[in-house]
Enzyme design. Structure first.
Site, PDB file in Angstrom:
ATOM      1  N   ARG A 465     -69.591 -53.495  44.386  1.00 17.21           N
ATOM      2  CA  ARG A 465     -69.098 -54.776  44.866  1.00 17.21           C
ATOM      3  C   ARG A 465     -68.353 -55.512  43.770  1.00 17.21           C
ATOM      4  NH1 ARG A 465     -73.218 -58.561  46.791  1.00 17.21           N
ATOM      5  NH2 ARG A 465     -74.098 -57.942  44.793  1.00 17.21           N
ATOM      6  N   SER A 529     -76.371 -50.855  36.784  1.00 12.58           N
ATOM      7  CA  SER A 529     -77.812 -50.639  36.916  1.00 12.58           C
ATOM      8  C   SER A 529     -78.236 -49.216  36.586  1.00 12.58           C
ATOM      9  CB  SER A 529     -78.254 -50.999  38.320  1.00 12.58           C
ATOM     10  OG  SER A 529     -77.696 -52.229  38.674  1.00 12.58           O
ATOM     11  N   ASP A 583     -79.365 -54.730  36.719  1.00 19.24           N
ATOM     12  CA  ASP A 583     -79.630 -55.497  37.948  1.00 19.24           C
ATOM     13  C   ASP A 583     -80.992 -56.202  37.931  1.00 19.24           C
ATOM     14  OD1 ASP A 583     -80.934 -53.085  38.160  1.00 19.24           O
ATOM     15  OD2 ASP A 583     -80.417 -52.719  40.257  1.00 19.24           O
TER      16      ASP A 583
HETATM   17 MG    MG Z   1     -78.867 -53.513  44.072  1.00 20.63          MG
END
Ligand code: MG
Ligand code: ADP
Length: 843
Positions: A465, A529, A583
């Site tokens: 994203r 992440s 994250d």
């Molecule tokens: Mg996530």
């Protein structure tokens, strides 16, 4: 003549009324509140399944009749065309036995049994037995039934009020040549239902019209309120012979029924008992002598009585099938109905009429009447099914026991993680630990004064994203986010690294174009992440890929540098990367913006990980003694050094071996969304192989890796979900399941998800306890910021995590706060803090 017969003709409309009154009476019988006063008693028969054709072995049956005892051995082949062979012998029951002391009766039953077995000369000595005991009993389990009262010819002293299974078993145990276990007490109506062949489809209704009438069917267990069970099905004997005893049928009874009723032995009871034998009495009541004309008339009368009896049976049967259809939430129900009794055998007209009328009275059901194959076979089948279910249950319990963790085991996991954390924090032992305990260079949580517009990237799970995050004052709406989701196809996630980062840059360019901010250079926080060794806030060396990523040429490289190089290659805009963020850290920061107590970040999505605020003096891998720093634990790798080996089941090992990163992220593979569905699938394969599921047949569908996604666990476990919906979910996967299959699949899902949640809880407990001890507090209040779809959407996961933490860390009061878009918002907040600090340093 016609005038006389008219009252016997029931219109379809009247039968519809009978049906709806029967439905009401059935509801009263099923409800806990009204069960004891109901005229239609709806007695649970503790039969949980109908034959599925896989039953096999030899079963004994004792069928106590009015004058004779029948002993029978039934053998089932259990293969594709279930072959049934039966050997039987009848013994007359003398009056002295039928009316003597109870011990004598049961000793007699046992003796007949041995005599029968001796006569067979079989090598086998171990048997399971079904007992048909045709007296009024209070049955409380399939193998527990208390005699209420004797009837017919029988009156044995000392039996009423006692469990006839215990009495029979004690008598049988008086010898030791044969080992016979009484596993079922069976009512003849359920025997009728169970005697039918499974190959033609399910037969879940039984109907007997003989001297008396009764019926039974497979109800949804949760609607049978008098039993505890709520899963699966439960055979219910309606005892509908007494329907109408409360006057529910009075407005439909003809003058003849009233006469018949007055003359019967039990006036006011069993009013639906309209067998053909009664025609003669009706005839006499009309005062007719037997001339030819009389005979014709007699025929007419018989026909009218017979049709009416069929009509009333049809109304009752229609009530049963409509009830089943509705409670199973089906739009159509298809079932066979096993019928038995003299009335069926003697009158073809009766069956035809019954069949036609049921069709009209319950148009939503496809009902096929099937002649039952005799009560003995049915009793044997009840026994065989009970035996199958017990054997399957044993297998299932053994299989699932591997995944059930005791509180002590969870305590061990907590202690092990605590030890790994200590090892990971110290410079000398860091390499020995399976948890990396990575410094993040985040030393404070947000204070609410952060302002400005920021770009954020979120890479590390299902989707990539790009976000525009506007951080304003709380009065002006706090944080606002505009974002765009881009997919990362597997060939990009697992291809060359340069291609992956080029793709990321293209996505950013697309986003900036769409937002009309092409020329702008905003500070950027990059949520990445995967485990990274950081040496500053804006530098992170990738240690390893996880969660299905495996792009080449990236491990050992600075991820920020890889991103900047891709920007350079694309050559059309500038990026100002100020922070690389895990994250977990983003989640902690975004929750910290609302709750200053938030000092732990937790992710349970595609993967699992956590971070927390550690005292700098405990971080041996970094200089500095004062203050705190957020440590990215990388707990997904907990156990990679073998410390959790005792907890891995064969299923976990299979999932690990088939993964992209065998031997790595072992803890994650027990917990997170990427793996739970696959663990469930592996267990289902094993249970199918053991014959406990899908009738032992492996479908190609079930053999497809990853077919069973973790989101299915959530839907299957939703509270109050009817079995029908569980079936529908599994059908969607291309799995054709029976009701029992879906109950078992749900159980497997529950066990796998519960283990995941408890392990996650044990790990959280280790973290919060460490924080408490770091600060030498008696009691710690702390908030855990959580993100991840598994945690958020699974119906029980969050609650089970919290419950485990409560048990394992009783001196911590832990609040769980779900983050809204932790990775996006958190990254922007970190960028904001970094900019604020940088401005301070410049000033
Ligand atoms: Mg996530
Ligand atoms: P990520 O961890 O990839 O950033 P998420 O937190 O959204 O993203 O987690 C996605 C994972 O959550 C999926 O891989 C899937 O395994 C799992 N998941 C998706 N839907 C559900 C659901 N309804 N219930 C439980 N788990 C789900």
């Amino acid at each position: 003549m016609q005038n006389s017969l008219r009252p016997l003709c029931l219109s379809l409309e009247t039968l519809h009324r009978v049906k709806s009154r029967m439905l009401e009476a059935m509801e009263r019988g099923l409800s806990r509140r009204t069960h004891s006063q109901a005229t239609v008693r709806m007695l649970p028969a503790f039969i949980r399944s109908t034959p599925d054709g896989t039953e096999r072995g030899e079963f004994l049956v004792l069928e106590l009749g009015d004058t004779h005892l029948r002993v029978l051995l039934m053998e089932l082949s259990g293969d594709t065309d279930q072959r049934v062979t039966m050997k039987e012998r009848c013994f007359p029951v003398p009056d002295a036995i039928a009316q003597g002391p109870g011990e004598k009766l049961f000793a007699f039953l046992a003796t007949c049994l041995w005599e029968f077995l001796d006569g067979l000369h079989m090598p086998k000595t171990d048997f399971e037995l079904g007992f048909s005991f045709p007296f009024t009993c209070r049955q409380t389990r399939l193998d527990q039934s208390y005699l209420i009262s004797w009837s017919k010819r029988f009156q044995c002293a000392g039996v009423e009020g006692r469990d006839v299974v215990v009495l029979l078993q004690d008598a049988i145990n008086k010898q030791d040549r044969y080992h016979i276990k009484v596993i079922a007490v069976v009512n003849d109506t359920t025997g009728t239902m169970m005697s039918c062949d499974a190959s033609a489809g399910p037969c879940e209704v039984g109907l007997v019209v003989d001297a008396g009438t009764n019926s039974c069917f497979m109800a949804e267990a949760r609607h049978v309120e008098v039993v505890e069970e709520s899963e699966g099905r439960m055979g219910v004997v309606t005892e509908w012979g007494s329907f109408g005893d409360d006057g529910a049928l009075n407005d439909m009874l003809s003058p003849y029924d009233l006469q018949l009723d007055q003359a019967s032995l039990n006036p006011g009871r069993q009013s639906e008992q309209v067998g053909l034998a009664t025609a003669r009495r009706v005839l006499r009541a009309l005062g007719l002598e037997a001339s030819d004309q009389d005979c014709f008339n007699m025929q007419q009368v018989c026909k009218a009585v017979c049709i009416r009896a069929a009509g009333l049976c049809a109304a009752g049967l229609a009530a049963i099938v409509s009830h089943m259809c509705r409670n199973r939430e089906l739009s159509r129900l298809k079932t066979s109905v096993a019928v038995d009794g003299a009335v069926f055998r003697a009158h073809a007209k009766f069956s035809q009429t019954l069949q036609q009328l049921v069709k009209q009275l319950a148009p939503e059901c496809d009902v096929t009447l099937v002649q039952a194959e005799g009560s003995s076979k049915g009793i044997g089948m009840v026994t065989a099914v009970a035996s199958r279910l017990a054997a399957q249950r044993l297998q299932v319990n053994q299989t699932l026991a591997l995944l059930q963790l005791s509180p002590a085991a969870l305590g061990t996991v907590q202690a092990l993680l605590r030890r790994e954390m200590e090892l990971g924090l110290k410079k000398e032992t860091n390499a020995m630990s399976s948890v990396r305990m990575l410094p993040t260079y985040i030393c404070a949580t947000p204070d609410g004064s952060e302002r400005g517009d920021f770009l954020a990237l979120d890479l590390g799970g299902t989707n990539f994203r790009v976000l525009l995050v506007k951080v304003g004052s709380r009065e002006r709406g706090g944080v606002q986010i505009i974002s765009e989701v881009y997919s990362i196809p597997p060939h990009v996630a697992q291809g060359p690294g340069s291609q992956l980062f080029d793709h990321i840059v293209e996505c950013i360019a697309d986003f900036q174009t769409k937002q009309g901010m092409m020329g702008q250079t905003l500070p950027l926080g990059f949520t990445f992440s995967f485990p990274c060794q950081q040496t500053s806030l804006d530098q992170g060396i990738l240690l390893s890929w996880t969660k299905g990523f495996n792009a080449s040429g990236c491990v050992g490289q600075d991820v920020v540098k890889l991103l900047r190089e891709a920007v350079k290659r694309k050559n059309h805009f500038a990026l100002d990367v100020v922070a690389i963020v895990n994250d977990t850290v983003g989640t902690m920061m975004s929750c910290g913006y609302h709750d200053p107590n938030c000092e732990v970040g937790l992710i349970v999505g595609t993967g699992t990980n956590a971070c927390y605020m550690e005292q700098l003096r405990n971080v041996g891998t970094l200089a500095g003694e004062e203050g705190r720093m957020c440590i990215n634990m990388e707990w997904g790798a907990f156990g990679d050094n073998g410390c959790l080996d005792a907890f891995f089941t064969p299923f976990d090992r299979q999932v690990d071996e088939a993964s992209l990163n065998p031997g790595r992220q072992r803890f994650e593979k027990l917990i997170s969304g990427m793996y739970l569905g696959e663990i469930v699938r592996r267990i289902l394969l094993e249970l199918t192989d053991k014959g406990c599921l899908f009738r032992g047949r492996l479908s190609p569908k079930l053999q497809t890796p990853d077919i069973f996604q973790t989101k299915f666990l959530s839907s299957i476990e939703s509270d109050g979900l009817a079995l029908r919906q569980v079936c529908a979910i599994l059908e969607e996967l291309g799995l054709h399941v029976s009701c029992e299959d879906s109950v078992l699949v749900r159980e497997v899902c529950q066990v796998v998800a519960r283990r995941a949640a408890q392990l996650c809880g044990a790990a959280v407990a280790a973290v919060v306890e460490k924080i408490r001890e770091n600060r030498s507090l008696e009691q710690l209040a702390v908030t855990v910021g959580v993100d991840g779809t598994l945690y958020k959407l699974h119906p029980h996961f969050a609650q089970q995590v919290q419950e485990t933490v409560r048990q394992l860390a009783p001196r911590c009061s832990v609040t769980f706060l779900q983050s809204e878009d932790g990775s996006g918002k958190g990254a922007a907040l970190i960028a904001a803090v970094a900019c604020r600090v940088a401005r301070h340093q410049r000033a």
